[in-house]
Write an enzyme that holds these catalytic residues in place. Structure first.
Site, PDB file in Angstrom:
ATOM      1  N   ASP A  51       0.843  -1.203   0.000  1.00  0.00           N
ATOM      2  CA  ASP A  51       0.000   0.000   0.000  1.00  0.00           C
ATOM      3  C   ASP A  51       0.878   1.252   0.000  1.00  0.00           C
ATOM      4  OD1 ASP A  51       0.889  -0.217   2.595  1.00  0.00           O
ATOM      5  OD2 ASP A  51      -1.092  -0.066   3.532  1.00  0.00           O
ATOM      6  N   SER A  52       2.213   1.056  -0.012  1.00  0.00           N
ATOM      7  CA  SER A  52       3.130   2.177  -0.239  1.00  0.00           C
ATOM      8  C   SER A  52       2.905   2.757  -1.637  1.00  0.00           C
ATOM      9  CB  SER A  52       4.587   1.734  -0.076  1.00  0.00           C
ATOM     10  OG  SER A  52       4.838   0.540  -0.793  1.00  0.00           O
ATOM     11  N   ASP A  90      -1.037  -6.050  -0.192  1.00  0.00           N
ATOM     12  CA  ASP A  90      -1.501  -5.443   1.057  1.00  0.00           C
ATOM     13  C   ASP A  90      -3.007  -5.248   1.044  1.00  0.00           C
ATOM     14  OD1 ASP A  90       0.619  -5.045   2.812  1.00  0.00           O
ATOM     15  OD2 ASP A  90       1.249  -3.174   1.858  1.00  0.00           O
ATOM     16  N   LYS A 120      -1.357  -9.404   2.772  1.00  0.00           N
ATOM     17  CA  LYS A 120      -0.624  -8.973   3.972  1.00  0.00           C
ATOM     18  C   LYS A 120      -1.497  -7.999   4.760  1.00  0.00           C
ATOM     19  CE  LYS A 120       3.205  -6.125   3.799  1.00  0.00           C
ATOM     20  NZ  LYS A 120       2.750  -4.936   4.542  1.00  0.00           N
ATOM     21  N   GLU A 122      -1.576  -5.558   8.496  1.00  0.00           N
ATOM     22  CA  GLU A 122      -0.767  -4.969   9.568  1.00  0.00           C
ATOM     23  C   GLU A 122      -1.447  -5.160  10.921  1.00  0.00           C
ATOM     24  OE1 GLU A 122       0.032  -0.853   8.716  1.00  0.00           O
ATOM     25  OE2 GLU A 122       0.958  -1.307   6.778  1.00  0.00           O
ATOM     26  N   GLU A 189       9.006  -4.395  10.632  1.00  0.00           N
ATOM     27  CA  GLU A 189       9.477  -3.119  10.088  1.00  0.00           C
ATOM     28  C   GLU A 189      10.041  -2.220  11.188  1.00  0.00           C
ATOM     29  OE1 GLU A 189       6.779  -1.189   7.382  1.00  0.00           O
ATOM     30  OE2 GLU A 189       7.976   0.640   7.290  1.00  0.00           O
TER      31      GLU A 189
HETATM   32  O1  KIV Z   1       3.609  -1.149   1.674  1.00  0.00           O
HETATM   33  C1  KIV Z   1       4.789  -1.520   1.709  1.00  0.00           C
HETATM   34  O2  KIV Z   1       5.613  -1.195   0.841  1.00  0.00           O
HETATM   35  C2  KIV Z   1       5.208  -2.350   2.842  1.00  0.00           C
HETATM   36  C3  KIV Z   1       6.680  -2.631   2.966  1.00  0.00           C
HETATM   37  C4  KIV Z   1       7.388  -1.445   3.479  1.00  0.00           C
HETATM   38  C5  KIV Z   1       6.928  -3.826   3.821  1.00  0.00           C
HETATM   39  O3  KIV Z   1       4.416  -2.757   3.615  1.00  0.00           O
END
Ligand code: KIV
Length: 271
Positions: A51-52, A90, A120, A122, A189
């Site tokens: 989600d980055s 994510d 994934k 969090e 992280e």
């Molecule tokens: O969204 C992302 O890029 C991440 C990584 C930093 C692990 O969760």
């Protein structure tokens, strides 16, 4: 158990075998077809549609604004490009916290519409119900502990997490919980390297670190950061392998000059 680095297709089982054999796991983010194709061809084991994307693709300050539809768009582009890597996507903010039914529906959409291989999420104990419900559908789940950017407004800053005893204890408990309920791997992280090493030893599933030192089972970076496309983000844990920003700026400058001076196109570059 055979440990074959030259696997045709990386699966969650491959990662487990590699943890047991001490083979390190490489992971990078990708958000679009062309970059995912290059990253997969480079031999990375896991591609994370993070989600980055909210930051590096859309220019938002945090990961919170990205929607499930946008994540599915990015993920389906990546999946079309990838031949070898495991593709993990994510679940975005607001699609699993406090609502396990929505979590399952969101994960199913990611698997069905994007063709992803895993999701994934969090968090630890507080999202246990969501993770368990997703797992009931046969969808592999990767956990993410430590600095969890979807909680940035709770933390207040992007500094190192779990330096204090109480937070470190909760992180260790959460890691064990994620393993117990069936996650296939965990991202840690920005936490102290010693703590990450302790967690990695204490659980049997792979631990992938970002800013968590070298004693974990693998490493992940945001591709735009390690390729030097983003330039403002300079945490200590980031190693830049390229300065693509400068290369692109120079190429564009040269192109502009060539167009303005009439140097492009030449007689071979026309019909
Ligand atoms: O969204 C992302 O890029 C991440 C990584 C930093 C692990 O969760």
């Amino acid at each position: 158990m055979s440990v074959n680095k030259d696997v045709k297709r990386v699966t969650t089982h491959t990662l487990q075998e590699w943890k047991e054999a001490g083979v390190k796991i490489s992971m990078l983010t990708a958000y679009d077809y062309s970059m995912a194709k290059l990253i997969d061809a480079g031999g990375v084991d896991v591609i994370l549609v993070g989600d980055s994307a909210s930051n590096v693709m859309a220019g938002h300050e945090t990961t919170l604004p990205i929607t499930l539809d946008q994540m599915i768009y990015h993920a389906s582009s990546v999946v079309r490009a990838v031949k070898r890597a495991l593709v993990v996507v994510d679940l975005p903010f607001g699609y699993y916290q406090g609502n396990s039914r929505l979590a399952l529906e969101s994960a199913i959409r990611i698997m069905k519409e994007a063709g992803a291989h895993a999701v994934k999420l969090e968090g630890g104990a507080e999202i246990r119900e969501s993770i368990e419900r997703i797992l009931t559908a046969g969808i592999p789940v990767m956990g993410h502990l430590g600095l969890t950017p979807q909680s940035i407004y709770k933390f207040g800053t992007y500094t190192v997490r779990a330096k204090e005893e109480a937070e470190a204890r909760k992180l260790k408990e959460d890691a064990m919980l994620l393993e117990k309920i069936g996650c296939f791997a965990i991202v840690l992280e920005k936490i102290p390297a010693l703590l990450a090493a302790e967690v990695t030893k204490s659980i049997a599933i792979p631990v992938i670190g970002i800013g968590a030192g070298g004693s974990v089972d693998g490493q992940v970076l945001v591709s735009h950061d390690m390729l030097g496309i983003t330039t403002e983000f300079t945490p200590r844990f980031l190693r830049r392998y390229l300065n693509l920003a400068e290369a692109v700026r120079n190429a564009v400058k040269q192109y502009v000059e060539d167009v303005k001076t009439g140097n492009f196109p030449n007689e071979h570059e026309q019909y």
